[in-house]
Design an enzyme around this catalytic site. Structure first.
Site, PDB file in Angstrom:
ATOM      1  N   ARG A 124       0.837  -1.195   0.000  1.00 26.52           N
ATOM      2  CA  ARG A 124       0.000   0.000   0.000  1.00 26.52           C
ATOM      3  C   ARG A 124       0.878   1.253   0.000  1.00 26.52           C
ATOM      4  O   ARG A 124       1.882   1.312   0.683  1.00 26.52           O
ATOM      5  CB  ARG A 124      -0.914   0.027   1.229  1.00 26.52           C
ATOM      6  CG  ARG A 124      -2.242  -0.634   0.997  1.00 26.52           C
ATOM      7  CD  ARG A 124      -3.137  -0.527   2.198  1.00 26.52           C
ATOM      8  NE  ARG A 124      -2.560  -1.176   3.352  1.00 26.52           N
ATOM      9  CZ  ARG A 124      -1.926  -0.572   4.329  1.00 26.52           C
ATOM     10  NH1 ARG A 124      -1.795   0.749   4.331  1.00 26.52           N
ATOM     11  NH2 ARG A 124      -1.412  -1.251   5.327  1.00 26.52           N
ATOM     12  N   TYR A 174      -1.624  -2.977  -6.858  1.00 30.59           N
ATOM     13  CA  TYR A 174      -1.485  -3.704  -5.597  1.00 30.59           C
ATOM     14  C   TYR A 174      -2.794  -3.752  -4.797  1.00 30.59           C
ATOM     15  O   TYR A 174      -3.513  -2.742  -4.712  1.00 30.59           O
ATOM     16  CB  TYR A 174      -0.383  -3.084  -4.718  1.00 30.59           C
ATOM     17  CG  TYR A 174      -0.387  -3.698  -3.340  1.00 30.59           C
ATOM     18  CD1 TYR A 174       0.125  -4.986  -3.149  1.00 30.59           C
ATOM     19  CD2 TYR A 174      -0.987  -3.061  -2.268  1.00 30.59           C
ATOM     20  CE1 TYR A 174       0.056  -5.592  -1.914  1.00 30.59           C
ATOM     21  CE2 TYR A 174      -1.055  -3.672  -1.018  1.00 30.59           C
ATOM     22  CZ  TYR A 174      -0.532  -4.938  -0.850  1.00 30.59           C
ATOM     23  OH  TYR A 174      -0.615  -5.549   0.363  1.00 30.59           O
ATOM     24  N   LYS A 183      -9.706  -2.010   1.548  1.00 28.92           N
ATOM     25  CA  LYS A 183      -9.375  -0.927   2.482  1.00 28.92           C
ATOM     26  C   LYS A 183     -10.118   0.363   2.112  1.00 28.92           C
ATOM     27  O   LYS A 183     -10.559   1.111   2.980  1.00 28.92           O
ATOM     28  CB  LYS A 183      -7.863  -0.708   2.532  1.00 28.92           C
ATOM     29  CG  LYS A 183      -7.078  -1.937   3.021  1.00 28.92           C
ATOM     30  CD  LYS A 183      -7.514  -2.310   4.373  1.00 28.92           C
ATOM     31  CE  LYS A 183      -6.916  -3.443   5.133  1.00 28.92           C
ATOM     32  NZ  LYS A 183      -5.914  -4.328   4.852  1.00 28.92           N
ATOM     33  N   HIS A 238     -10.622  -2.429  11.351  1.00 26.12           N
ATOM     34  CA  HIS A 238      -9.569  -3.298  10.810  1.00 26.12           C
ATOM     35  C   HIS A 238      -9.378  -4.483  11.759  1.00 26.12           C
ATOM     36  O   HIS A 238      -8.382  -4.570  12.472  1.00 26.12           O
ATOM     37  CB  HIS A 238      -8.275  -2.470  10.694  1.00 26.12           C
ATOM     38  CG  HIS A 238      -7.205  -3.096   9.881  1.00 26.12           C
ATOM     39  ND1 HIS A 238      -5.881  -2.773  10.026  1.00 26.12           N
ATOM     40  CD2 HIS A 238      -7.241  -4.023   8.893  1.00 26.12           C
ATOM     41  CE1 HIS A 238      -5.154  -3.476   9.172  1.00 26.12           C
ATOM     42  NE2 HIS A 238      -5.947  -4.235   8.480  1.00 26.12           N
ATOM     43  N   SER A 298      -1.440  -4.096   9.747  1.00 27.52           N
ATOM     44  CA  SER A 298      -1.188  -5.028   8.643  1.00 27.52           C
ATOM     45  C   SER A 298       0.063  -5.865   8.916  1.00 27.52           C
ATOM     46  O   SER A 298       1.054  -5.351   9.428  1.00 27.52           O
ATOM     47  CB  SER A 298      -0.995  -4.253   7.348  1.00 27.52           C
ATOM     48  OG  SER A 298      -2.136  -3.496   7.064  1.00 27.52           O
ATOM     49  N   CYS A 312       0.639  -8.274  11.034  1.00 28.31           N
ATOM     50  CA  CYS A 312       0.974  -8.588  12.434  1.00 28.31           C
ATOM     51  C   CYS A 312       0.291  -9.886  12.873  1.00 28.31           C
ATOM     52  O   CYS A 312       0.147 -10.132  14.069  1.00 28.31           O
ATOM     53  CB  CYS A 312       0.566  -7.454  13.358  1.00 28.31           C
ATOM     54  SG  CYS A 312       1.630  -6.013  13.230  1.00 28.31           S
ATOM     55  N   ASP A 349      -9.720  -9.771   8.488  1.00 26.91           N
ATOM     56  CA  ASP A 349      -9.146  -8.442   8.245  1.00 26.91           C
ATOM     57  C   ASP A 349     -10.084  -7.287   8.572  1.00 26.91           C
ATOM     58  O   ASP A 349      -9.631  -6.266   9.060  1.00 26.91           O
ATOM     59  CB  ASP A 349      -8.704  -8.339   6.774  1.00 26.91           C
ATOM     60  CG  ASP A 349      -7.779  -7.164   6.500  1.00 26.91           C
ATOM     61  OD1 ASP A 349      -6.910  -6.885   7.354  1.00 26.91           O
ATOM     62  OD2 ASP A 349      -7.920  -6.527   5.455  1.00 26.91           O
ATOM     63  N   ARG A 368       1.462 -12.053  -1.343  1.00 21.94           N
ATOM     64  CA  ARG A 368       0.102 -12.275  -0.853  1.00 21.94           C
ATOM     65  C   ARG A 368      -0.578 -13.458  -1.523  1.00 21.94           C
ATOM     66  O   ARG A 368      -0.246 -13.823  -2.645  1.00 21.94           O
ATOM     67  CB  ARG A 368      -0.740 -11.020  -1.140  1.00 21.94           C
ATOM     68  CG  ARG A 368      -0.269  -9.778  -0.394  1.00 21.94           C
ATOM     69  CD  ARG A 368      -0.911  -9.674   0.952  1.00 21.94           C
ATOM     70  NE  ARG A 368      -0.301  -8.685   1.821  1.00 21.94           N
ATOM     71  CZ  ARG A 368      -0.873  -8.289   2.967  1.00 21.94           C
ATOM     72  NH1 ARG A 368      -2.024  -8.785   3.352  1.00 21.94           N
ATOM     73  NH2 ARG A 368      -0.277  -7.411   3.739  1.00 21.94           N
TER      74      ARG A 368
HETATM   75  O1  SAT Z   1      -3.903  -3.158   2.155  1.00 19.37           O
HETATM   76  S1  SAT Z   1      -4.048  -4.595   1.888  1.00 19.37           S
HETATM   77  O2  SAT Z   1      -5.412  -4.963   2.109  1.00 19.37           O
HETATM   78  O3  SAT Z   1      -3.647  -4.870   0.543  1.00 19.37           O
HETATM   79  C1  SAT Z   1      -3.080  -5.472   2.951  1.00 19.37           C
HETATM   80  C2  SAT Z   1      -2.864  -4.763   4.216  1.00 19.37           C
HETATM   81  O4  SAT Z   1      -2.001  -3.895   4.266  1.00 19.37           O
HETATM   82  O5  SAT Z   1      -3.541  -5.058   5.216  1.00 19.37           O
HETATM   83 MN    MN Z   2      -5.336  -5.505   6.763  1.00 22.11          MN
END
Ligand code: SAT
Ligand code: MN
Length: 577
Positions: free
Chosen positions: A64, A190, A199, A219, A241, A243, A270, A361
């Protein structure tokens, strides 16, 4: 549908594609074939990994781009110090010239999608326009895309416009227009920059709506813990992200817990949308339909459920390609392949260098997860007993503590800090405050966001979930993790749930309620009570430094920071003096 068609026609006039194709989730093989032809995808060994593909991104497009992400509202003050602001008119004008003719000679795909179960009053509809087949195929995994969704489209939908354009990093923009329900993203392919349901919609735009409509877009993973009596209780947990949210969401109980009959159910890994239910409790749904998880480190030991989930129908991005087997590999698996291509698309000869990108990913359908919760499709979601916040902290935060009450929990969450990871571009390992793990994702002024959390607490009253903070990442003098993590995190969850039931003891500390070493079950673990004492230690010098950092952070919000949080900070300070 009239409104959607009108908008699509406008965007077609702007982007000038060769043709327009509507996506309804069917006949995707045709697009896969096209992507194979163009080299966007590589088809993997169909016997070993049925339905799986590999994609390699551009080298500068692997995470990101927070510095290229903007919230565009009329008033600058409405986005606050944690967001980049641009005036909508100014940004529309920059973007309009960038999008003008951007799809010449390309196909424009129109993807109506639904976040949440189709037909639920809590779900949100969107339409993403893109010129990337990779985005089409990922969106068809991550969101609901079907004829039913297309049929459900009315006047209210989030307008999502995306183009990979030239992948020019200097002209990369990920822009949100919450006042118009619109997202425009250009020059990145991405995940978080390009799969606009994730997001951009489900957090930034949704959080903005949630403030107006008294709910929360967070989140957070959602996880069900079934005890030996067959009762399942649900918790949400927010971590920045990369973690370990996916690992926690899919954890396998340690042997002794399995023997007793504990089971884990994954609702989401997520994002959570939380609302007050008819019974006054807080209920959570996962608006997504798949997992976009970090690949390196995923293995039989850390996350067998994720490994099972990605054994078929999965898109891998930026991992190692095994030329002999026509499969993929990444750091964390055994037996690196002899003949291999690294994530950059080069022969992987220098084995000192990582083969897979640290933020590589997988995109896998939720239904692939062996422990997917039976409540996954329930439009009402699941009732939440506890909310857990956490980050990566080498020292300051103890293994676990409980906030004194809901307002104090909001304080704890607003001040949580974590070391940065490869999920965002920029330096890795820098400690930054990442309130509620939402710093990069809150679509409005975070001062107002904290006030909204406090308001939600007041609305829920005594039925509010209990709030906890955890840290799986504490290290010893040699820099090694002390806590084993992964499945063993259930031992901490057990204490958390017992606290919610009022059956576990705790001691009061300056930062909140804490277990004593004997309150955490370490049976069968290679850990001593001294280790646990270390994990639970609260170092007052470190916390005094923390308080100074929090003060500086809070000051950046000026008068938008709720007075209540200043009070909580000064109470914390006095408990340490
Ligand atoms: O932003 S993404 O959903 O691509 C992955 C992340 O940073 O949590
Ligand atoms: Mn995330």
């Amino acid at each position: 549908m009239v409104e959607v068609k009108k908008w699509v026609a406008e965007m077609e006039a702007l982007c000038k594609p060769e043709k327009v194709v509507w996506i309804d989730g069917e006949g995707l093989d045709e697009y896969r074939k096209e992507a194979l032809k163009s080299g966007e995808l590589i088809e993997l060994n169909n016997e070993l990994m049925p339905g799986c593909f590999l994609h390699r991104s551009a080298l500068n497009d692997v995470a990101r781009s927070e510095d290229k992400t903007f919230i565009c509202t009329t008033k600058e003050d409405d986005v606050g110090p944690t967001n980049n602001w641009r005036a909508p008119d100014e940004m529309y004008s920059v973007l309009t010239s960038l999008f003008d003719g951007v799809m010449k000679g390309r196909t424009m795909y129109v993807i109506p999608f639904c976040m949440g179960t189709v037909g639920s009053p809590f779900s949100k509809l969107g339409v993403e326009i893109t010129d990337s087949i990779y985005v089409v195929l990922n969106m068809c995994i991550m969101t609901r895309v079907s004829k039913e969704v297309t049929k459900a489209l009315g006047a209210e939908f989030v307008k999502c416009l995306h183009s990979t354009a030239e992948l020019d990093i200097d002209k990369r923009y990920i822009c949100h227009f919450p006042e118009d329900n619109a997202i425009w993203s250009i020059n990145s392919g991405y995940g978080g920059n390009a799969l606009l349901g994730k997001k951009c919609l489900a957090l930034r735009i949704a959080s903005y709506r949630a403030k107006e409509e008294n709910w929360l877009a967070e989140h957070m993973l959602i996880l069900g813990i079934e005890n030996p009596a067959g009762e399942t209780r649900y918790v949400c947990a927010a971590f920045p992200s990369a973690c370990g949210k996916t690992n926690l969401a899919m954890l396998i109980p340690p042997e002794i817990y399995r023997q007793k009959g504990y089971k884990i159910w994954c609702v989401g890994d997520d994002i959570a949308w939380l609302r007050i239910g008819e019974d006054g409790r807080l209920w959570a749904v996962n608006p997504e339909n798949g997992y976009f998880g970090v690949v390196p480190g995923t293995n039989e030991k850390t996350n067998p459920n994720a490994l099972a989930a990605i054994s078929k129908d999965t898109i891998f991005t930026n991992v190692v390609y095994d030329e002999d087997k026509n499969t993929v590999w990444w750091e964390g698996l055994d037996n690196p392949p002899k003949n291999a291509i690294n994530w950059k698309g080069e022969k992987w000869t220098n084995r000192e260098e990582k083969g897979a990108h640290p933020n590589s990913r997988f995109t896998a359908p939720a239904k692939n997860c062996p422990i997917l919760s039976p409540e996954f499709e329930n439009p009402k979601g699941v009732p939440i007993s506890a909310i857990i916040f956490g980050g990566r902290r080498a020292k300051t935060a103890p293994l676990v503590y409980q906030a004194r009450n809901f307002d104090h929990g909001v304080f704890v969450a607003s001040t949580m800090a974590s070391e940065t990871t490869a999920a965002q571009t920029g330096a890795v390992g820098v400690t930054r405050i990442d309130s509620m793990a939402m710093k990069p994702f809150c679509g409005y002024n975070m001062g107002d966001y904290f006030a909204h959390w406090l308001k939600m607490g007041a609305l829920i009253g005594d039925k509010a979930p209990k709030i906890f903070n955890v840290n799986w990442f504490r290290t010893d003098e040699q820099g090694r993790f002390i806590w084993p993590g992964f499945g063993d995190n259930l031992r901490v969850l057990e204490w958390i749930l017992a606290r919610c039931d009022g059956t576990a003891t705790a001691v009061e500390s300056p930062i909140g309620y804490m277990p004593t070493p004997k309150d955490i079950n370490i049976e069968g673990l290679d850990i001593t009570h001294t280790d646990l004492e270390n994990l639970l230690n609260v170092d007052s010098e470190l916390w005094k430094a923390e308080i100074i950092a929090i003060k500086e952070y809070y000051e950046t919000f000026g008068d938008r920071l709720p007075q209540k949080l200043w009070e909580e900070l000064s109470n914390l300070e006095s408990r340490f003096s």
